[in-house]
Design a protein around this motif. Structure first.
Motif, PDB file in Angstrom:
ATOM      1  N   SER A 150      46.835  48.844  32.146  1.00 59.42           N
ATOM      2  CA  SER A 150      47.514  48.544  30.774  1.00 59.42           C
ATOM      3  C   SER A 150      48.611  49.004  30.604  1.00 59.42           C
ATOM      4  O   SER A 150      49.552  48.554  29.352  1.00 59.42           O
ATOM      5  CB  SER A 150      46.395  48.927  29.810  1.00 59.42           C
ATOM      6  OG  SER A 150      46.214  50.319  29.804  1.00 59.42           O
ATOM      7  N   PHE A 153      50.666  45.812  32.801  1.00 63.46           N
ATOM      8  CA  PHE A 153      50.546  44.402  32.103  1.00 63.46           C
ATOM      9  C   PHE A 153      50.203  44.563  30.556  1.00 63.46           C
ATOM     10  O   PHE A 153      49.348  45.490  30.131  1.00 63.46           O
ATOM     11  CB  PHE A 153      49.527  43.771  32.774  1.00 63.46           C
ATOM     12  CG  PHE A 153      50.032  42.973  34.103  1.00 63.46           C
ATOM     13  CD1 PHE A 153      50.927  42.156  34.120  1.00 63.46           C
ATOM     14  CD2 PHE A 153      49.103  43.312  35.288  1.00 63.46           C
ATOM     15  CE1 PHE A 153      51.260  41.852  35.568  1.00 63.46           C
ATOM     16  CE2 PHE A 153      49.689  43.224  36.392  1.00 63.46           C
ATOM     17  CZ  PHE A 153      50.596  42.076  36.636  1.00 63.46           C
ATOM     18  N   GLN A 154      50.806  43.608  29.786  1.00 66.32           N
ATOM     19  CA  GLN A 154      50.189  43.555  28.515  1.00 66.32           C
ATOM     20  C   GLN A 154      49.560  42.225  28.428  1.00 66.32           C
ATOM     21  O   GLN A 154      50.057  41.150  28.605  1.00 66.32           O
ATOM     22  CB  GLN A 154      51.253  43.519  27.383  1.00 66.32           C
ATOM     23  CG  GLN A 154      51.737  44.870  27.217  1.00 66.32           C
ATOM     24  CD  GLN A 154      52.942  44.813  26.083  1.00 66.32           C
ATOM     25  OE1 GLN A 154      52.773  44.217  25.212  1.00 66.32           O
ATOM     26  NE2 GLN A 154      53.783  45.614  26.277  1.00 66.32           N
ATOM     27  N   LEU A 155      48.151  42.189  28.183  1.00 60.22           N
ATOM     28  CA  LEU A 155      47.479  40.826  28.266  1.00 60.22           C
ATOM     29  C   LEU A 155      47.532  40.006  26.833  1.00 60.22           C
ATOM     30  O   LEU A 155      47.816  40.647  25.919  1.00 60.22           O
ATOM     31  CB  LEU A 155      45.841  41.044  28.171  1.00 60.22           C
ATOM     32  CG  LEU A 155      45.357  41.808  29.615  1.00 60.22           C
ATOM     33  CD1 LEU A 155      43.797  42.123  29.689  1.00 60.22           C
ATOM     34  CD2 LEU A 155      45.778  41.403  30.600  1.00 60.22           C
ATOM     35  N   GLN A 156      47.588  38.591  27.040  1.00 62.70           N
ATOM     36  CA  GLN A 156      47.983  37.643  26.124  1.00 62.70           C
ATOM     37  C   GLN A 156      46.663  36.979  25.790  1.00 62.70           C
ATOM     38  O   GLN A 156      46.226  36.305  26.661  1.00 62.70           O
ATOM     39  CB  GLN A 156      49.033  36.900  26.363  1.00 62.70           C
ATOM     40  CG  GLN A 156      50.341  37.451  26.668  1.00 62.70           C
ATOM     41  CD  GLN A 156      50.908  38.423  25.602  1.00 62.70           C
ATOM     42  OE1 GLN A 156      51.344  37.905  24.531  1.00 62.70           O
ATOM     43  NE2 GLN A 156      50.994  39.772  25.766  1.00 62.70           N
ATOM     44  N   MET A 163      40.208  36.177  25.714  1.00 62.99           N
ATOM     45  CA  MET A 163      40.787  36.890  27.035  1.00 62.99           C
ATOM     46  C   MET A 163      39.916  36.867  28.124  1.00 62.99           C
ATOM     47  O   MET A 163      39.104  37.524  28.204  1.00 62.99           O
ATOM     48  CB  MET A 163      41.473  38.503  26.814  1.00 62.99           C
ATOM     49  CG  MET A 163      42.444  38.494  25.961  1.00 62.99           C
ATOM     50  SD  MET A 163      43.020  40.228  25.592  1.00 62.99           S
ATOM     51  CE  MET A 163      44.559  40.189  24.279  1.00 62.99           C
ATOM     52  N   MET A 165      40.182  37.754  31.093  1.00 60.90           N
ATOM     53  CA  MET A 165      40.043  39.019  31.952  1.00 60.90           C
ATOM     54  C   MET A 165      38.725  39.868  31.506  1.00 60.90           C
ATOM     55  O   MET A 165      37.986  40.358  31.950  1.00 60.90           O
ATOM     56  CB  MET A 165      41.136  39.424  32.164  1.00 60.90           C
ATOM     57  CG  MET A 165      41.145  40.923  32.991  1.00 60.90           C
ATOM     58  SD  MET A 165      42.818  41.890  33.229  1.00 60.90           S
ATOM     59  CE  MET A 165      42.249  43.128  34.137  1.00 60.90           C
ATOM     60  N   GLN A 178      44.347  34.217  33.093  1.00 59.35           N
ATOM     61  CA  GLN A 178      44.496  35.373  32.259  1.00 59.35           C
ATOM     62  C   GLN A 178      46.094  35.555  31.954  1.00 59.35           C
ATOM     63  O   GLN A 178      46.498  35.798  32.940  1.00 59.35           O
ATOM     64  CB  GLN A 178      43.872  36.521  32.199  1.00 59.35           C
ATOM     65  CG  GLN A 178      44.305  37.590  31.479  1.00 59.35           C
ATOM     66  CD  GLN A 178      44.064  37.542  29.907  1.00 59.35           C
ATOM     67  OE1 GLN A 178      42.859  37.707  29.842  1.00 59.35           O
ATOM     68  NE2 GLN A 178      44.947  37.452  29.239  1.00 59.35           N
ATOM     69  N   HIS A 179      46.660  35.136  30.878  1.00 59.37           N
ATOM     70  CA  HIS A 179      47.956  35.272  30.747  1.00 59.37           C
ATOM     71  C   HIS A 179      48.470  36.785  30.325  1.00 59.37           C
ATOM     72  O   HIS A 179      47.701  37.351  29.914  1.00 59.37           O
ATOM     73  CB  HIS A 179      48.658  34.276  29.767  1.00 59.37           C
ATOM     74  CG  HIS A 179      48.729  32.807  30.153  1.00 59.37           C
ATOM     75  ND1 HIS A 179      49.582  31.854  29.854  1.00 59.37           N
ATOM     76  CD2 HIS A 179      48.194  32.244  31.372  1.00 59.37           C
ATOM     77  CE1 HIS A 179      49.524  30.868  30.073  1.00 59.37           C
ATOM     78  NE2 HIS A 179      48.246  31.157  31.077  1.00 59.37           N
ATOM     79  N   ALA A 180      49.523  37.106  31.071  1.00 60.47           N
ATOM     80  CA  ALA A 180      49.826  38.529  30.579  1.00 60.47           C
ATOM     81  C   ALA A 180      51.426  38.608  31.117  1.00 60.47           C
ATOM     82  O   ALA A 180      52.202  37.947  31.529  1.00 60.47           O
ATOM     83  CB  ALA A 180      49.242  39.575  31.665  1.00 60.47           C
ATOM     84  N   SER A 191      50.052  34.668  35.292  1.00 58.78           N
ATOM     85  CA  SER A 191      48.762  34.361  35.191  1.00 58.78           C
ATOM     86  C   SER A 191      47.915  34.991  36.016  1.00 58.78           C
ATOM     87  O   SER A 191      48.150  34.921  37.135  1.00 58.78           O
ATOM     88  CB  SER A 191      48.638  32.816  35.432  1.00 58.78           C
ATOM     89  OG  SER A 191      47.468  32.202  35.394  1.00 58.78           O
TER      90      SER A 191
END
Length: 453
Positions: A150, A153-156, A163, A165, A178-180, A191
């Protein structure tokens, strides 16, 4: 929320009488069986110490297996002429081995181009490798081993706010798409796809996946959230300090316990001092890691029902040996006492270990530290009181400031424990305040919401 506890029974002469499967496997890996002397040196040492002192002893330690270094928290309690071992937080960090899991990573790599990453169940990076495609090079600042996922990466969320992931982790299933964005460079988007990894017993050990660069123009992004502590700081802290310190402590404990034969008393004492200093440094590392966590805007806790009196007794047990060194008596709530509250078990235990540890550290030798619980104004309330000099009323708020030690120049701590403890208490809907009359000892009072029942 409960954690798996691995249990074992050790006889007074050091023989392993019974053990749950993970510990039994470690015993057999060392060439011994049930009925033989406990063959894991670090566990044997803590069992001997508990049996010799006749008190419960708790500490973290690291043991080496053929396939991994295993860190664990061990509680040893004298029982029926022997010692009962309870092990929690058993974590295996796989040793570097190019042959481990390559078939799975190859399958993932075939799905798309990108660089390969692997995390453990605590979402800390265990591996980052370049792939074979044109877009498979590692970033200029790749994740460090041990760094938090965390922090890198910052998950989007997708268009539905989902999400992939998080859903995959919850179900222990593979996920894709999963976009980040990179925390250090929000303009760089990826991705993420990954599959779960399991040990031979079917337990989840982590995830291995692919980070594929996204080249399409990104949608308008909100300003990145304020980050008080750079991600690189956390990565280097964990990689450069925690792992080496763990090995130093484990080796020093082995020497101090004279497991390989008798040593001169001063040599064994030196090893004990090294282990003690290592634990002190490791506590500082843990404080800095906790500071980074509690100051994040997205920090949250798990709310669960708990018994505040029971946790107080556990904290007292963890610090029994430390108190014994100063002839201090810790008086926890009686075994029949209970006080239902809500909060996160491990965080409440962390708070109480800090409060009771401070009381033991600064109270005069031969005195008492009392812990009691009560109801007040609809809140569960726990008080830790010592017989020291107390805290001046003018300092009772300043003592909770970051890095504040009220002018002390000893090596007792980092000045972060009370700051972190209050942040944790407030995150759980409670608070910590200081009471007590000047010159009559300090009283640190923890309040938490009562349980619904």
């Amino acid at each position: 929320m409960t954690a798996t506890v691995i249990r074992a029974q050790v006889a007074g002469d050091g023989r392993l009488l019974s053990a749950d499967a993970p510990l039994l496997a470690l015993q057999r890996e060392a060439g011994a069986e049930v009925g033989d002397p406990l063959a894991v040196p670090q566990l044997a040492a803590i069992a001997r110490l508990s049996h010799r002192l006749g008190v419960m002893v708790s500490r973290s330690l690291t043991a080496a297996a053929d396939h991994a270094d295993i860190s664990m928290w061990v509680r040893a309690k004298p029982e029926d002429g022997g010692v009962h071992l309870a092990i929690i937080d058993w974590r295996e960090r796989l040793l570097s081995d190019d042959g481990v899991g390559m078939d799975r990573s190859t399958d993932i790599a075939a799905l798309s181009e990108g660089w390969i990453w692997q995390v453990d169940t605590q979402l800390r990076f265990e591996m980052a490798l370049a792939g074979a495609g044109d877009d498979s090079a590692l970033p200029q600042d790749p994740p460090a081993i041990g760094a938090r996922f965390s922090s890198y990466f910052q998950l989007q969320p997708d268009e539905d706010g989902d999400m992939a992931m998080l859903r995959g982790f919850a179900l222990r299933q593979a996920f894709r798409g999963q976009h980040a964005i990179l925390s250090a460079d929000p303009a760089r988007r990826y991705s993420l796809s990954a599959a779960p990894l399991f040990d031979v017993g079917g337990g989840l050990t982590g995830y291995r996946g692919i980070a594929t660069p996204l080249r399409s123009d990104p949608p308008a992004q909100r300003d990145a959230p304020l980050t008080l502590y750079p991600a690189e700081f956390g990565r280097r802290l964990d990689r450069s300090l925690r792992q080496p310190l763990g090995r130093i402590i484990a080796n020093a404990d082995t020497i101090s316990a004279q497991l390989e034969g008798p040593l001169r008393d001063d040599y064994a004492g030196y090893a004990s001092d090294i282990a003690s200093a290592g634990r002190h440094l490791l506590a500082l590392v843990d404080d800095l890691a906790d500071l980074q966590a509690v100051d994040r805007p997205d920090f949250s806790i798990v709310s669960e029902e708990l018994d505040l009196a029971d946790i107080a007794r556990r904290a007292a047990g963890l610090l029994a040996v430390k108190a014994l060194d100063k002839s201090i008596t810790i008086l926890p709530p009686q075994p029949e006492e209970t006080l239902a509250a809500t909060g996160e078990f491990r965080r409440v235990l962390q708070i109480l270990v800090n409060l009771v540890g401070n009381a033991v550290r600064y109270a005069p030798e031969g005195t008492e530290v009392r812990i009691w619980t009560e109801w007040e104004d609809g809140m569960a309330r726990l008080t830790v009181a010592d017989q020291g000099s107390g805290v001046d009323p003018a300092d009772r708020e300043r003592i909770f400031d970051k890095f504040e030690r009220l002018g002390r120049d000893d090596h007792g701590g980092s000045g972060l424990g009370l700051y972190i403890s209050r942040r944790l208490a407030r995150a759980m809907g409670g608070d910590i305040v200081v009471g007590g009359a000047p010159g009559q000892g300090a009283r640190f009072i923890l309040t938490l919401p009562v349980a619904a029942s």
